[in-house]
Each structure stands twice: as structure tokens, then as C-alpha cells.
Design a protein around this motif. Structure first.
Motif, PDB file in Angstrom:
ATOM      1  N   ASP A  56       2.562  -3.266   1.767  1.00 25.69           N
ATOM      2  CA  ASP A  56       3.041  -1.916   1.467  1.00 25.69           C
ATOM      3  C   ASP A  56       1.914  -0.972   1.865  1.00 25.69           C
ATOM      4  O   ASP A  56       0.920  -0.839   1.161  1.00 25.69           O
ATOM      5  CB  ASP A  56       3.375  -1.794  -0.025  1.00 25.69           C
ATOM      6  CG  ASP A  56       4.087  -0.489  -0.358  1.00 25.69           C
ATOM      7  OD1 ASP A  56       4.149   0.396   0.513  1.00 25.69           O
ATOM      8  OD2 ASP A  56       4.579  -0.357  -1.497  1.00 25.69           O
ATOM      9  N   TYR A  57       2.075  -0.338   3.042  1.00 22.47           N
ATOM     10  CA  TYR A  57       0.966   0.373   3.689  1.00 22.47           C
ATOM     11  C   TYR A  57       0.671   1.726   3.040  1.00 22.47           C
ATOM     12  O   TYR A  57      -0.468   2.173   3.025  1.00 22.47           O
ATOM     13  CB  TYR A  57       1.302   0.570   5.174  1.00 22.47           C
ATOM     14  CG  TYR A  57       0.176   1.150   6.001  1.00 22.47           C
ATOM     15  CD1 TYR A  57      -0.838   0.334   6.482  1.00 22.47           C
ATOM     16  CD2 TYR A  57       0.130   2.500   6.301  1.00 22.47           C
ATOM     17  CE1 TYR A  57      -1.881   0.853   7.250  1.00 22.47           C
ATOM     18  CE2 TYR A  57      -0.897   3.033   7.067  1.00 22.47           C
ATOM     19  CZ  TYR A  57      -1.894   2.216   7.533  1.00 22.47           C
ATOM     20  OH  TYR A  57      -2.911   2.736   8.286  1.00 22.47           O
ATOM     21  N   CYS A  58       1.699   2.382   2.526  1.00 23.71           N
ATOM     22  CA  CYS A  58       1.533   3.673   1.814  1.00 23.71           C
ATOM     23  C   CYS A  58       1.964   3.461   0.369  1.00 23.71           C
ATOM     24  O   CYS A  58       2.901   4.105  -0.119  1.00 23.71           O
ATOM     25  CB  CYS A  58       2.355   4.776   2.468  1.00 23.71           C
ATOM     26  SG  CYS A  58       1.961   5.086   4.191  1.00 23.71           S
ATOM     27  N   ALA A  59       1.294   2.550  -0.312  1.00 22.27           N
ATOM     28  CA  ALA A  59       1.787   2.048  -1.599  1.00 22.27           C
ATOM     29  C   ALA A  59       1.775   3.082  -2.716  1.00 22.27           C
ATOM     30  O   ALA A  59       2.558   3.005  -3.660  1.00 22.27           O
ATOM     31  CB  ALA A  59       0.973   0.823  -2.014  1.00 22.27           C
ATOM     32  N   GLY A  60       0.868   4.056  -2.647  1.00 24.25           N
ATOM     33  CA  GLY A  60       0.762   5.005  -3.752  1.00 24.25           C
ATOM     34  C   GLY A  60       0.431   4.276  -5.037  1.00 24.25           C
ATOM     35  O   GLY A  60      -0.436   3.389  -5.076  1.00 24.25           O
TER      36      GLY A  60
ATOM     37  N   TYR B 291      -1.757  -1.221   0.015  1.00 23.85           N
ATOM     38  CA  TYR B 291      -2.846  -0.395   0.546  1.00 23.85           C
ATOM     39  C   TYR B 291      -2.422   1.069   0.495  1.00 23.85           C
ATOM     40  O   TYR B 291      -1.243   1.410   0.645  1.00 23.85           O
ATOM     41  CB  TYR B 291      -3.151  -0.786   1.993  1.00 23.85           C
ATOM     42  CG  TYR B 291      -4.125   0.157   2.681  1.00 23.85           C
ATOM     43  CD1 TYR B 291      -5.495   0.059   2.446  1.00 23.85           C
ATOM     44  CD2 TYR B 291      -3.659   1.155   3.542  1.00 23.85           C
ATOM     45  CE1 TYR B 291      -6.386   0.935   3.052  1.00 23.85           C
ATOM     46  CE2 TYR B 291      -4.553   2.028   4.153  1.00 23.85           C
ATOM     47  CZ  TYR B 291      -5.904   1.922   3.909  1.00 23.85           C
ATOM     48  OH  TYR B 291      -6.781   2.791   4.487  1.00 23.85           O
ATOM     49  N   ASP B 292      -3.391   1.929   0.287  1.00 23.90           N
ATOM     50  CA  ASP B 292      -3.146   3.371   0.353  1.00 23.90           C
ATOM     51  C   ASP B 292      -4.468   4.051   0.665  1.00 23.90           C
ATOM     52  O   ASP B 292      -5.541   3.563   0.270  1.00 23.90           O
ATOM     53  CB  ASP B 292      -2.577   3.906  -0.969  1.00 23.90           C
ATOM     54  CG  ASP B 292      -1.939   5.275  -0.811  1.00 23.90           C
ATOM     55  OD1 ASP B 292      -0.707   5.340  -0.649  1.00 23.90           O
ATOM     56  OD2 ASP B 292      -2.677   6.286  -0.840  1.00 23.90           O
TER      57      ASP B 292
ATOM     58  N   LYS C 261      -5.065   6.070  -6.513  1.00 26.89           N
ATOM     59  CA  LYS C 261      -3.703   5.560  -6.702  1.00 26.89           C
ATOM     60  C   LYS C 261      -3.693   4.035  -6.707  1.00 26.89           C
ATOM     61  O   LYS C 261      -2.953   3.410  -7.471  1.00 26.89           O
ATOM     62  CB  LYS C 261      -2.782   6.096  -5.610  1.00 26.89           C
ATOM     63  CG  LYS C 261      -2.461   7.573  -5.753  1.00 26.89           C
ATOM     64  CD  LYS C 261      -1.510   8.051  -4.670  1.00 26.89           C
ATOM     65  CE  LYS C 261      -1.175   9.532  -4.858  1.00 26.89           C
ATOM     66  NZ  LYS C 261      -0.261  10.019  -3.790  1.00 26.89           N
ATOM     67  N   LEU C 262      -4.515   3.436  -5.870  1.00 30.12           N
ATOM     68  CA  LEU C 262      -4.585   1.973  -5.843  1.00 30.12           C
ATOM     69  C   LEU C 262      -5.128   1.418  -7.157  1.00 30.12           C
ATOM     70  O   LEU C 262      -4.680   0.364  -7.630  1.00 30.12           O
ATOM     71  CB  LEU C 262      -5.457   1.498  -4.675  1.00 30.12           C
ATOM     72  CG  LEU C 262      -4.862   1.643  -3.275  1.00 30.12           C
ATOM     73  CD1 LEU C 262      -5.847   1.142  -2.230  1.00 30.12           C
ATOM     74  CD2 LEU C 262      -3.531   0.898  -3.152  1.00 30.12           C
TER      75      LEU C 262
ATOM     76  N   ASP D 209      -5.442   6.711  -0.630  1.00 33.37           N
ATOM     77  CA  ASP D 209      -5.931   7.261  -1.894  1.00 33.37           C
ATOM     78  C   ASP D 209      -6.329   6.114  -2.823  1.00 33.37           C
ATOM     79  O   ASP D 209      -5.475   5.437  -3.403  1.00 33.37           O
ATOM     80  CB  ASP D 209      -4.838   8.128  -2.530  1.00 33.37           C
ATOM     81  CG  ASP D 209      -5.315   8.878  -3.766  1.00 33.37           C
ATOM     82  OD1 ASP D 209      -6.250   8.394  -4.431  1.00 33.37           O
ATOM     83  OD2 ASP D 209      -4.740   9.935  -4.075  1.00 33.37           O
TER      84      ASP D 209
END
Length: 368
Positions: A202-206, A227-228, A233-234, A230
């Protein structure tokens, strides 16, 4: 004047000055000492004002009303009686739809041409959908818990999805990691993604909405990575995954390749305008800026896809700039082909669920 009205007017005043309705609600409601149901009444009134603001602005001008927070609240709560039919007759023909249904000129043009069925739908006050964590509880048990806590609910099409009252956001299910708030359309994107392979990024997982949904849908069988850009957020995602008992590896640095890479990209959000009415007023320039960012993210994410494997692109919008045009540009520039989606609830790349938001999804397959 009731305390609820006083607080609502205070929040509207703040919103008219600063924008960002959700932030204004978060900054005020928790400190009001109101019950959860009273807070929900205020939130609904605020949503109504944001949802119909362009129409209310026209009414204020037409009837020469005071442009104040109080006037907006009285219009939203039907305490200010005005003749809608008379005002409708005075609407300029070229902007009739945009003003009466409160959209930007850009969005109203897209709706009128491509999605007329969404004009009314996007102005409806939605209920709340939960994604059940099947690693901790069954959907039936989750619905029993909601009933015990006084919340109505019903099952939706996806096995993880429950439709319930907005106030159920405060259920013990959420606090104990047995469910999280997530629209069924978003869950559908997670379901389709998780069906394409076992090793998934999940590349823009938030903070992990779709990551947690995939952990639930696959019963922790999928090898999930999040991964994100930010890192804060991770960190939150890592805490949520622990509570959720979700097998997710949070990664702060990229290096590996994967069977499936999901890019749930930042977007205009107009597909979730029922929940965030401010998105209805987005303009073309902003959507073009999002599209540039989306294409750039897809390019970077594509480097993490194994040969002959899949890159999934999803956005909660229906503007051509952010959907089909991004797809066409990506295909033209990179060594991927468009993979046909045949799944119930998807029509021409857009989610089509009776209670769901509007998401766009495209799947690219990397050349061998």
C-alpha cells in the motif's frame, strides 16, 4: 436560543473565516459538554450548510438577507422561511444546475455531461459504513454489539461492510480495533487489490484504512506492506495495526518489489462529497494540479512492481483530469498495459454501490 444553535453559529462563523469544516468541528465540539447525539445534530447542520452553500448564497442575495452565520444556520434548519420556487425562477439558465445543486461550475459541467445520476446522490446526507475486522470478530457479532449499544445497522454487499448510524463512530468496536469507519467503495478497492496477488504494497497508506481492510478481507493471509511519505501517519498505522491484530509490515524506506502495488492517490475528493461537501466546489485548476501529482506518484510506485504483476490506481473522484486522463498518460509513457476489471460493483472503472462513495479504479499490468 438553544445551546445547540449557539454552538452551531459559533462553528459556522469560524468556518466562514477559515474554511475546513471538519477541522472547525474538531476544534469546538469535543469541548462543548454536549451529548454525542447533540454533537451529531450540529455536525449534520454544518454538513447541510456546506452542502448547499452556493444555493444559500443565491437566496441571501435574492432576498437581501443578512450574510451572517445565523442566516446560514436558519436556512439549513428551515427556521428561515423563503420561497424556493420563486428564487429558482430567477436562476440564470447557464448556471442553474451549479447554483441550485451547489457545485462549482467545473464539477456541475462534468456531472451534467457524464454523471447526471450523481447530481442528487452527492447531495444526500449519508449514513456511516464500518469495515469489520474479521481477524477479531465476525460481522454478525459486530452487528450484535452495535445493537447492544443502541445503534441500528444492516449488512451491505461486501462481507466486511456494515451500514450504521453516524454516531456509531463512537462504538466500542472502533475503540477495540474490531472495526473502523470506511466506506464500502473504499473497501471494494481493497478487496480487488488483495485479489491480485499475495505480496502487496500500500504505497500511499496514510493511517492505514485500506491496509487494515486488506488484512481483514484476507484474514491476515496476504503479505501486506505499508508505505507513506508522511512518517507520522505510518507511526499511527503501526499502532492501529497492533490494536487490529493485523499482520502489516510498515516500511519507512523502499527497496523491494511486489506482486501488487496500490496507489490510493491524493485527489480532489469530489467522489466523497456526501461526507465532505466542501469538495463540491473544487475548480479545474486544482484538479489539474492533483493530476500532475498523481502521475508523478504512479511513476515512482511503478518501480516497485514486479514484471508481469500489477499496479492499482484509485482515487475518490470522477473528474476526467484525475481519472481517465491520468490513465491515458501513464499508459502512453510507461511499459504497462491496462488490465480489464470485471467485478461486481465496478462500472467503467467507477464504483457503483447503492450506499457507497464514488471511487475510480484502474489496474495496470507490467510488461514481462
Amino acid at each position: 436560543m438553544s445551546k445547540i444553535n449557539e454552538i452551531t453559529i459559533k462553528i459556522v462563523e469560524k468556518w466562514l473565516r477559515k474554511g475546513n469544516m471538519a477541522r472547525c468541528l474538531r476544534n469546538v465540539l469535543p469541548y462543548t459538554r454536549l451529548s454525542l447525539r447533540e454533537r451529531e445534530r450540529i455536525a449534520r447542520a454544518m454538513h447541510s450548510i456546506a452542502r448547499w452553500k452556493r444555493w444559500y448564497d443565491f437566496l441571501i442575495d435574492y432576498y437581501e438577507l443578512e450574510r451572517s452565520a445565523r442566516t446560514y444556520v436558519e436556512l439549513a434548519t428551515n427556521k428561515l422561511k423563503v420561497d424556493f420556487e420563486e428564487a429558482e425562477k430567477a436562476l440564470p439558465e447557464e448556471k442553474r444546475l451549479a447554483i441550485r445543486y451547489s457545485f462549482s461550475d467545473y464539477i456541475s459541467g462534468i456531472l451534467e455531461k457524464n454523471f447526471p445520476e450523481l447530481i442528487d446522490y452527492l447531495n444526500r446526507e449519508p449514513l456511516t459504513t464500518l469495515c469489520v475486522n474479521l481477524n477479531k470478530i465476525s460481522r454478525e457479532e459486530a452487528m450484535d454489539t452495535l445493537a447492544e449499544e443502541g445503534f441500528k445497522s444492516k449488512p451491505l454487499k461486501l462481507p466486511t461492510a456494515i451500514l450504521t448510524e453516524p454516531i456509531a463512530r463512537y462504538s466500542s468496536l472502533i475503540k477495540e480495533g474490531k472495526a473502523h469507519v470506511q466506506d464500502e467503495a473504499s473497501q471494494l478497492v481493497a478487496k480487488i487489490t488483495s485479489s491480485l496477488g499475495r505480496k502487496i504494497l500500500d504505497y500511499c497508506a496514510g493511517t492505514g484504512g485500506k491496509t487494515l481492510a486488506m488484512a481483514s478481507i484476507t484474514r491476515n493471509v496476504a503479505k501486506l506492506y505499508a508505505y507513506d511519505i508522511d512518517k507520522t501517519k505510518l507511526d499511527i498505522l503501526k499502532q492501529r495495526a497492533s490494536l487490529y491484530k493485523a499482520k502489516v509490515k510498515v516500511i519507512y524506506k523502499l527497496g523491494k518489489t511486489f506482486d501488487v502495488v496500490l496507489v490510493d492517490a491524493p485527489c480532489s475528493g469530489v467522489g466523497v462529497a456526501r461526507r465532505n461537501p466542501e469538495a463540491k466546489y473544487i475548480d479545474k485548476k486544482t484538479c489539474e494540479e492533483f493530476a500532475e501529482k498523481q502521475l508523478s506518484i504512479l511513476e515512482e510506485a511503478s518501480k516497485r512492481v514486479k514484471k508481469d504483476k500489477y499496479l492499482v490506481y484509485s482515487v475518490c473522484t470522477f473528474t476526467p483530469k484525475e481519472t481517465t486522463e491520468v490513465v491515458d498518460k501513464f499508459i502512453a509513457r510507461f511499459d504497462f498495459e491496462l488490465y480489464k476489471i470485471e467485478h461486481e460493483g465496478i462500472k467503467n472503472g467507477f464504483t457503483s454501490l447503492p450506499e457507497g462513495d464514488i471511487f475510480f479504479i484502474a489496474i495496470f499490468k507490467r510488461a514481462k
